[in-house]
Design a protein around this motif. Structure first.
Motif, PDB file in Angstrom:
ATOM      1  N   ASP A  73      57.696  15.953  -0.897  1.00  0.00           N
ATOM      2  CA  ASP A  73      56.836  17.130  -0.863  1.00  0.00           C
ATOM      3  C   ASP A  73      57.648  18.413  -0.987  1.00  0.00           C
ATOM      4  O   ASP A  73      58.756  18.517  -0.461  1.00  0.00           O
ATOM      5  CB  ASP A  73      56.024  17.165   0.429  1.00  0.00           C
ATOM      6  CG  ASP A  73      54.760  16.321   0.345  1.00  0.00           C
ATOM      7  OD1 ASP A  73      54.489  15.715  -0.722  1.00  0.00           O
ATOM      8  OD2 ASP A  73      54.025  16.266   1.339  1.00  0.00           O
ATOM      9  N   CYS A  74      57.070  19.378  -1.675  1.00  0.00           N
ATOM     10  CA  CYS A  74      57.677  20.695  -1.887  1.00  0.00           C
ATOM     11  C   CYS A  74      56.659  21.775  -1.539  1.00  0.00           C
ATOM     12  O   CYS A  74      55.462  21.584  -1.744  1.00  0.00           O
ATOM     13  CB  CYS A  74      58.059  20.880  -3.360  1.00  0.00           C
ATOM     14  SG  CYS A  74      59.197  19.671  -4.011  1.00  0.00           S
ATOM     15  N   GLU A  75      57.141  22.899  -1.039  1.00  0.00           N
ATOM     16  CA  GLU A  75      56.249  24.026  -0.776  1.00  0.00           C
ATOM     17  C   GLU A  75      55.898  24.757  -2.069  1.00  0.00           C
ATOM     18  O   GLU A  75      54.774  25.179  -2.263  1.00  0.00           O
ATOM     19  CB  GLU A  75      56.897  24.990   0.221  1.00  0.00           C
ATOM     20  CG  GLU A  75      56.925  24.440   1.621  1.00  0.00           C
ATOM     21  CD  GLU A  75      57.453  25.452   2.615  1.00  0.00           C
ATOM     22  OE1 GLU A  75      57.376  26.670   2.356  1.00  0.00           O
ATOM     23  OE2 GLU A  75      57.942  24.998   3.657  1.00  0.00           O
ATOM     24  N   ASP A  76      56.884  24.936  -2.953  1.00  0.00           N
ATOM     25  CA  ASP A  76      56.668  25.627  -4.225  1.00  0.00           C
ATOM     26  C   ASP A  76      57.256  24.756  -5.327  1.00  0.00           C
ATOM     27  O   ASP A  76      58.442  24.856  -5.651  1.00  0.00           O
ATOM     28  CB  ASP A  76      57.325  27.008  -4.182  1.00  0.00           C
ATOM     29  CG  ASP A  76      57.051  27.836  -5.426  1.00  0.00           C
ATOM     30  OD1 ASP A  76      56.687  27.266  -6.484  1.00  0.00           O
ATOM     31  OD2 ASP A  76      57.204  29.065  -5.350  1.00  0.00           O
ATOM     32  N   LEU A  77      56.425  23.895  -5.896  1.00  0.00           N
ATOM     33  CA  LEU A  77      56.901  22.925  -6.891  1.00  0.00           C
ATOM     34  C   LEU A  77      57.426  23.607  -8.145  1.00  0.00           C
ATOM     35  O   LEU A  77      58.442  23.188  -8.695  1.00  0.00           O
ATOM     36  CB  LEU A  77      55.791  21.933  -7.237  1.00  0.00           C
ATOM     37  CG  LEU A  77      56.159  20.877  -8.276  1.00  0.00           C
ATOM     38  CD1 LEU A  77      57.359  20.053  -7.839  1.00  0.00           C
ATOM     39  CD2 LEU A  77      54.984  19.973  -8.550  1.00  0.00           C
ATOM     40  N   GLN A  80      60.916  24.815  -7.410  1.00  0.00           N
ATOM     41  CA  GLN A  80      61.818  23.671  -7.258  1.00  0.00           C
ATOM     42  C   GLN A  80      62.108  23.029  -8.605  1.00  0.00           C
ATOM     43  O   GLN A  80      63.248  22.669  -8.908  1.00  0.00           O
ATOM     44  CB  GLN A  80      61.198  22.637  -6.308  1.00  0.00           C
ATOM     45  CG  GLN A  80      62.157  21.580  -5.853  1.00  0.00           C
ATOM     46  CD  GLN A  80      63.181  22.123  -4.885  1.00  0.00           C
ATOM     47  OE1 GLN A  80      62.862  22.460  -3.764  1.00  0.00           O
ATOM     48  NE2 GLN A  80      64.418  22.205  -5.303  1.00  0.00           N
ATOM     49  N   TYR A  81      61.093  22.896  -9.425  1.00  0.00           N
ATOM     50  CA  TYR A  81      61.246  22.332 -10.773  1.00  0.00           C
ATOM     51  C   TYR A  81      62.239  23.156 -11.590  1.00  0.00           C
ATOM     52  O   TYR A  81      63.162  22.613 -12.199  1.00  0.00           O
ATOM     53  CB  TYR A  81      59.879  22.259 -11.461  1.00  0.00           C
ATOM     54  CG  TYR A  81      59.936  21.841 -12.904  1.00  0.00           C
ATOM     55  CD1 TYR A  81      60.057  20.498 -13.253  1.00  0.00           C
ATOM     56  CD2 TYR A  81      59.864  22.785 -13.914  1.00  0.00           C
ATOM     57  CE1 TYR A  81      60.105  20.117 -14.593  1.00  0.00           C
ATOM     58  CE2 TYR A  81      59.911  22.417 -15.253  1.00  0.00           C
ATOM     59  CZ  TYR A  81      60.029  21.080 -15.583  1.00  0.00           C
ATOM     60  OH  TYR A  81      60.075  20.698 -16.900  1.00  0.00           O
ATOM     61  N   LEU A 116      58.311  14.793  -7.249  1.00  0.00           N
ATOM     62  CA  LEU A 116      58.165  15.981  -6.427  1.00  0.00           C
ATOM     63  C   LEU A 116      56.681  16.301  -6.414  1.00  0.00           C
ATOM     64  O   LEU A 116      56.006  16.203  -7.449  1.00  0.00           O
ATOM     65  CB  LEU A 116      58.945  17.153  -7.022  1.00  0.00           C
ATOM     66  CG  LEU A 116      60.451  16.968  -7.164  1.00  0.00           C
ATOM     67  CD1 LEU A 116      61.079  18.253  -7.704  1.00  0.00           C
ATOM     68  CD2 LEU A 116      61.097  16.551  -5.875  1.00  0.00           C
ATOM     69  N   GLN A 118      53.491  18.947  -4.812  1.00  0.00           N
ATOM     70  CA  GLN A 118      52.942  20.048  -4.039  1.00  0.00           C
ATOM     71  C   GLN A 118      51.495  19.692  -3.769  1.00  0.00           C
ATOM     72  O   GLN A 118      50.670  19.636  -4.674  1.00  0.00           O
ATOM     73  CB  GLN A 118      53.045  21.371  -4.785  1.00  0.00           C
ATOM     74  CG  GLN A 118      52.569  22.548  -3.954  1.00  0.00           C
ATOM     75  CD  GLN A 118      52.831  23.876  -4.625  1.00  0.00           C
ATOM     76  OE1 GLN A 118      53.690  24.007  -5.480  1.00  0.00           O
ATOM     77  NE2 GLN A 118      52.083  24.885  -4.218  1.00  0.00           N
TER      78      GLN A 118
END
Length: 121
Positions: A73-77, A80-81, A116, A118
């Motif tokens: 999980d990511c807060e801001d995919l 992060q991408y 990944l 969100q």
């Protein structure tokens, strides 16, 4: 039961995999030691997460590159991408909406696929 602590990731070259997970994905080294007949335990993880990964070469039933379905999980995919793509992490494509959220699938040097995500986006 409380939580999943370690997931085994089958790799062909532990040093190459360790470099990828640390240098490109930004994981930290949790533990590294030798055991048995020249076997190495290399455990990496996301800082402050309960679950970590161990980079394994010793399971015949788990050939390198066979891992699928591991979701991070990511807060801001999108951020992060972009960050990981700039570090040379190979993705199957840009983030896309799927059941359960927005996903971007990446591959490690052996072809293990990690997603990944969100949630709720």
């Amino acid at each position: 039961m409380k939580f999943i602590s370690v997931v085994s990731v089958p790799v062909s070259d532990q040093e190459r995999a360790k470099s990828f997970y640390l240098d490109q994905l930004g994981f930290t080294l949790v533990a590294e030691s030798t055991f048995g007949d020249d076997l190495r335990w290399i455990q990496v993880g996301i800082p402050d997460a309960q679950t970590s990964l161990t980079l394994v070469t010793w399971f015949d039933e788990m050939p390198p590159g066979s891992l699928r379905g591991l979701v991070i999980d990511c807060e801001d995919l999108d951020e992060q991408y972009r960050t990981l793509a700039d570090r040379g992490v190979p993705f199957n494509g840009p983030p896309s909406r799927q059941p359960g959220g927005v996903f971007a699938i990446l591959s490690d040097p052996d072809g293990n696929q990690l997603s990944l995500r969100q949630a709720g986006s």
